[in-house]
Write a protein that holds these residues in place. Structure first.
Motif, PDB file in Angstrom:
ATOM      1  N   UNK A   1      37.413 -12.765 -72.394  1.00  0.00           N
ATOM      2  CA  UNK A   1      38.614 -12.892 -73.227  1.00  0.00           C
ATOM      3  C   UNK A   1      38.537 -11.998 -74.456  1.00  0.00           C
ATOM      4  N   UNK A   2      37.382 -12.009 -75.147  1.00  0.00           N
ATOM      5  CA  UNK A   2      37.260 -11.241 -76.383  1.00  0.00           C
ATOM      6  C   UNK A   2      37.427  -9.744 -76.109  1.00  0.00           C
ATOM      7  N   UNK A   3      36.866  -9.283 -74.985  1.00  0.00           N
ATOM      8  CA  UNK A   3      36.937  -7.856 -74.645  1.00  0.00           C
ATOM      9  C   UNK A   3      38.195  -7.515 -73.847  1.00  0.00           C
ATOM     10  N   UNK A   4      38.922  -8.566 -73.388  1.00  0.00           N
ATOM     11  CA  UNK A   4      40.099  -8.379 -72.517  1.00  0.00           C
ATOM     12  C   UNK A   4      39.750  -7.515 -71.301  1.00  0.00           C
ATOM     13  N   UNK A   5      38.708  -7.927 -70.599  1.00  0.00           N
ATOM     14  CA  UNK A   5      38.261  -7.206 -69.398  1.00  0.00           C
ATOM     15  C   UNK A   5      39.250  -7.437 -68.255  1.00  0.00           C
ATOM     16  N   UNK A   6      39.587  -6.372 -67.548  1.00  0.00           N
ATOM     17  CA  UNK A   6      40.516  -6.486 -66.422  1.00  0.00           C
ATOM     18  C   UNK A   6      39.774  -6.659 -65.097  1.00  0.00           C
ATOM     19  N   UNK A   7      38.489  -6.321 -65.099  1.00  0.00           N
ATOM     20  CA  UNK A   7      37.680  -6.395 -63.877  1.00  0.00           C
ATOM     21  C   UNK A   7      36.361  -7.085 -64.191  1.00  0.00           C
ATOM     22  N   UNK A   8      35.890  -7.905 -63.253  1.00  0.00           N
ATOM     23  CA  UNK A   8      34.549  -8.493 -63.331  1.00  0.00           C
ATOM     24  C   UNK A   8      33.774  -8.055 -62.091  1.00  0.00           C
ATOM     25  N   UNK A   9      32.576  -7.545 -62.310  1.00  0.00           N
ATOM     26  CA  UNK A   9      31.699  -7.148 -61.202  1.00  0.00           C
ATOM     27  C   UNK A   9      30.569  -8.159 -61.128  1.00  0.00           C
ATOM     28  N   UNK A  10      30.347  -8.726 -59.947  1.00  0.00           N
ATOM     29  CA  UNK A  10      29.331  -9.770 -59.814  1.00  0.00           C
ATOM     30  C   UNK A  10      28.663  -9.670 -58.443  1.00  0.00           C
ATOM     31  N   UNK A  11      27.890 -10.686 -58.094  1.00  0.00           N
ATOM     32  CA  UNK A  11      27.266 -10.778 -56.770  1.00  0.00           C
ATOM     33  C   UNK A  11      27.529 -12.177 -56.238  1.00  0.00           C
ATOM     34  N   UNK A  12      27.281 -12.364 -54.933  1.00  0.00           N
ATOM     35  CA  UNK A  12      27.507 -13.696 -54.365  1.00  0.00           C
ATOM     36  C   UNK A  12      26.587 -14.731 -55.012  1.00  0.00           C
ATOM     37  N   UNK A  13      25.308 -14.416 -55.108  1.00  0.00           N
ATOM     38  CA  UNK A  13      24.365 -15.346 -55.725  1.00  0.00           C
ATOM     39  C   UNK A  13      23.026 -14.680 -55.935  1.00  0.00           C
ATOM     40  N   UNK A  14      22.078 -15.455 -56.447  1.00  0.00           N
ATOM     41  CA  UNK A  14      20.748 -14.914 -56.702  1.00  0.00           C
ATOM     42  C   UNK A  14      19.724 -16.048 -56.656  1.00  0.00           C
ATOM     43  N   UNK A  15      18.554 -15.734 -56.124  1.00  0.00           N
ATOM     44  CA  UNK A  15      17.417 -16.651 -56.243  1.00  0.00           C
ATOM     45  C   UNK A  15      16.650 -16.285 -57.495  1.00  0.00           C
TER      46      UNK A  15
END
Length: 656
Positions: free
Chosen positions: A160-174
């Motif tokens: 919200x603070x940066x007003x990001x239009x895209x988020x890059x992530x992964x399914x999960x992590x151990x």
């Protein structure tokens, strides 16, 4: 040390000459058109500003990758990747990394991202996190990386603070034997953003646990490697905004010209805890940060072309930005990226990795060293560590006992110990020994890096000459210093420059000994350093007060044998509520949910009343004494009700 003193003097007296020579080693599309350095550190003289190499055009990604490929280093390994599970590993060369970064840059362009846009990255320690950040840098897109241990609430605050239009992530992590569903956390964060009126257009999901040959979108089970990964499965939800990273990368061109950027254009923002509770978006710019990250890496680890370097930090923190990605790559170094934790599958994992890759330069946190000390020397000595030359520490002051164990046991009494002091805001090391040159003292950060002028001030803002203790401040800028707090320059000035006009205030205390060595003693504001993670006491207090039973909370630092510091919380309950073991569990969960698991309090104590001045200010100094059971609480003449002190001592938990 004579050479250090000569270079240091030039860096302070002639910044243009010193940094100009270093800048000649990098690629510039065009030279500076304005002053090499222009700044104001004194709020009394107008707005604070720092500008290096104005008008020069460059691209940090180009310098980190293309420059080396053009110079014949294309086949050199940029990163060895060591997964959480033993046997889960890989490597990538400079040419391969450049191709992947160009592909992902084209992917970002296809999603409508342009220079100056902000992109949030919430990923595990896999090669794709460096691909994502470098692709942003290539396009002049500002990356905002959020540590993958933060909660959905903390992630949404930053989006919200940066007003990001895209988020890059992964399914999960151990993480060790613990499975984290990162996609689920992102889904919750994006939903919170929507509730606040901000829409995230795209969520790009990297398949890390799910098999990559599984084409259908939607739910899937994690791939299990027999004897390697634990047997639990991961399920993820899917919506129209979600896109698979590997599908976007298929067919994407490996040709993507860099966007040439002004020296003072933003490179990235990274949120750090603020003493007011709301995280600050620390903003770093192109040229200065590139020069400083590369130069500190080169000198502070004595980097040589045949080194294999390993920084154990997560890229979600500044250490990972500067000393996993930008510093090493701008030197053409070969590094290790480690996904796991130091104690999985056992306490020998660090040293097994050192042996496997013949690591020469090793950089970790005092917390990890203290934790591993407790398991005994045999976990270290059964592995071959003869390749090691430099052992460095980051995140907090290292206590002499841990320093000596690191030196004697891990380094076999033949490695330099480099105890680095710096901050998210400084961009790179500010006070540090130089291996092989600086005579070290266990626990001292020793002397300033090139261009940094530290001063010890008393409470009145007067410089302490020679031996003495006080506030650690800096007198003039170096290229890597932050330029502002994103979207809030007034907060930047207030936080760092108004307490002592004319100086950058670090918020840390320290002292200079009779030999001129600097020793950092820790935070002097309302912050706690837990395992090298700087936490705001106000942020934790806010999380506690949101529980229906709590009317007031006060949080202070408490010594911890492994973490260095932990949080000790005093809570005042509303009428009708009772302090119970179940409530303690609920309050800890509240903090974990609001901030993240790493912020979970170690101690929560009932406080029917809190020690306050007559004007209503909580006397944290007194609470710190109560937390450790020290009845020497000093002058309490300004306290409104002295009887609360005895009550708090009586209710203090025995295990504290």
């Amino acid at each position: 040390m004579d050479q250090y003193r000569t270079m240091y003097k030039k860096s302070v007296d002639d910044p243009e000459g010193f940094w100009g020579e270093i800048a000649d080693q990098f690629y510039w599309e065009s030279a500076p058109t304005g002053k090499f350095l222009e700044y104001n550190f004194d709020v009394r003289n107008g707005p604070i500003y720092i500008k290096w190499m104005q008008g020069a055009k460059t691209n940090v990604c180009y310098n980190a990758l293309d420059r080396h490929v053009a110079n014949g280093l294309g086949d050199k390994v940029a990163f060895f990747w060591e997964g959480n599970a033993i046997g889960d590993d890989g490597s990538i060369t400079y040419s391969q990394l450049k191709d992947r970064v160009c592909q992902f840059s084209n992917v970002l362009k296809s999603l409508g991202v342009e220079k100056g846009d902000r992109v949030a990255i919430y990923m595990p320690m896999i090669v794709e996190i460096t691909v994502a950040m470098l692709a942003c840098a290539r396009l002049g897109v500002i990356h905002s990386i959020v540590f993958g241990g933060f909660s959905a609430e903390s992630l949404s605050d930053r989006i919200l603070d940066a007003k990001c239009s895209i988020v890059i992530t992964a399914d999960g992590v151990w993480r060790g034997s613990k499975l984290l569903n990162l996609k689920d956390i992102v889904d919750n964060a994006v939903a919170k953003c929507e509730q606040a009126g901000h829409n995230v257009d795209h969520v790009v999901v990297c398949r890390h646990l799910l098999p990559t040959d599984q084409k259908e979108q939607g739910n899937g089970d994690s791939e299990e490697k027999p004897g390697q990964r634990p047997t639990r499965k991961i399920k993820i939800n899917w919506s129209s905004r979600d896109k698979w990273y590997h599908e976007l990368m298929e067919g994407a061109s490996t040709d993507c010209p860099p966007v040439w950027l002004d020296a003072e254009d933003p490179l990235f923002m990274l949120y750090t805890s603020g003493s007011t509770g709301k995280p600050k978006g620390v903003l770093h710019t192109q040229a200065g940060y590139m020069l400083y990250s590369a130069t500190t890496f080169k000198y502070d680890f004595d980097y040589q072309d045949n080194d294999t370097y390993w920084c154990t930090a997560d890229v979600g923190w500044i250490t990972g930005h500067t000393y996993v990605t930008y510093g090493p790559l701008n030197n053409g170094a070969t590094s290790v990226i480690f996904e796991g934790v130091p104690t999985f599958p056992d306490a020998g994992r660090f040293w097994a990795v050192v042996e496997k890759y013949k690591v020469t330069k090793f950089y970790t946190a005092p917390t990890a060293i203290r934790a591993l000390m407790g398991f005994g020397d045999e976990y270290v000595t059964k592995y071959n560590r003869s390749s090691l030359k430099v052992l460095a520490t980051v995140g907090e002051p290292i206590n002499p006992e841990a320093w000596l164990w690191y030196y004697n046991v891990v380094g076999e009494k033949r490695c330099s110990i480099v105890d680095t002091f710096w901050q998210t805001e400084t961009g790179g090391h500010a006070i540090t020994p130089l291996p092989g040159a600086t005579p070290t003292k266990p626990g001292s950060a020793t002397f300033p890096f090139f261009g940094v002028v530290p001063v010890v001030l008393n409470e009145q803002g007067e410089e302490i000459v020679g031996e003495g203790e006080g506030y650690i401040v800096f007198k003039q800028p170096w290229p890597g210093i932050m330029r502002t707090v994103y979207g809030n320059h007034e907060r930047f000035e207030t936080t760092y420059f108004k307490k002592f006009p004319g100086y950058y205030c670090t918020g840390d205390g320290g002292y200079r000994d009779s030999d001129g060595y600097l020793w950092i003693t820790g935070r002097i504001d309302d912050m706690v350093n837990v395992s090298g993670h700087l936490l705001s006491t106000a942020e934790i207090e806010s999380a506690l007060v949101e529980h229906k039973s709590v009317t007031e909370a006060a949080v202070v630092a408490h010594p911890h044998p492994v973490k260095g510091e932990c949080t000790y919380c005093f809570v005042t309950l509303k009428q009708g509520f009772t302090f119970t073991p179940q409530l303690i569990v609920e309050l800890k969960d509240q903090v974990r949910t609001k901030i993240g698991p790493f912020a979970s309090p170690d101690f929560i104590q009932e406080a029917p009343g809190l020690p306050k001045t007559r004007s209503g200010k909580i006397m944290r100094r007194v609470l710190r004494k109560i937390a450790v059971g020290d009845r020497n609480i000093g002058d309490v003449t300004t306290m409104a009700d002295e009887s609360v002190v005895e009550t708090l001592f009586r209710l203090r938990p025995s295990e504290a």
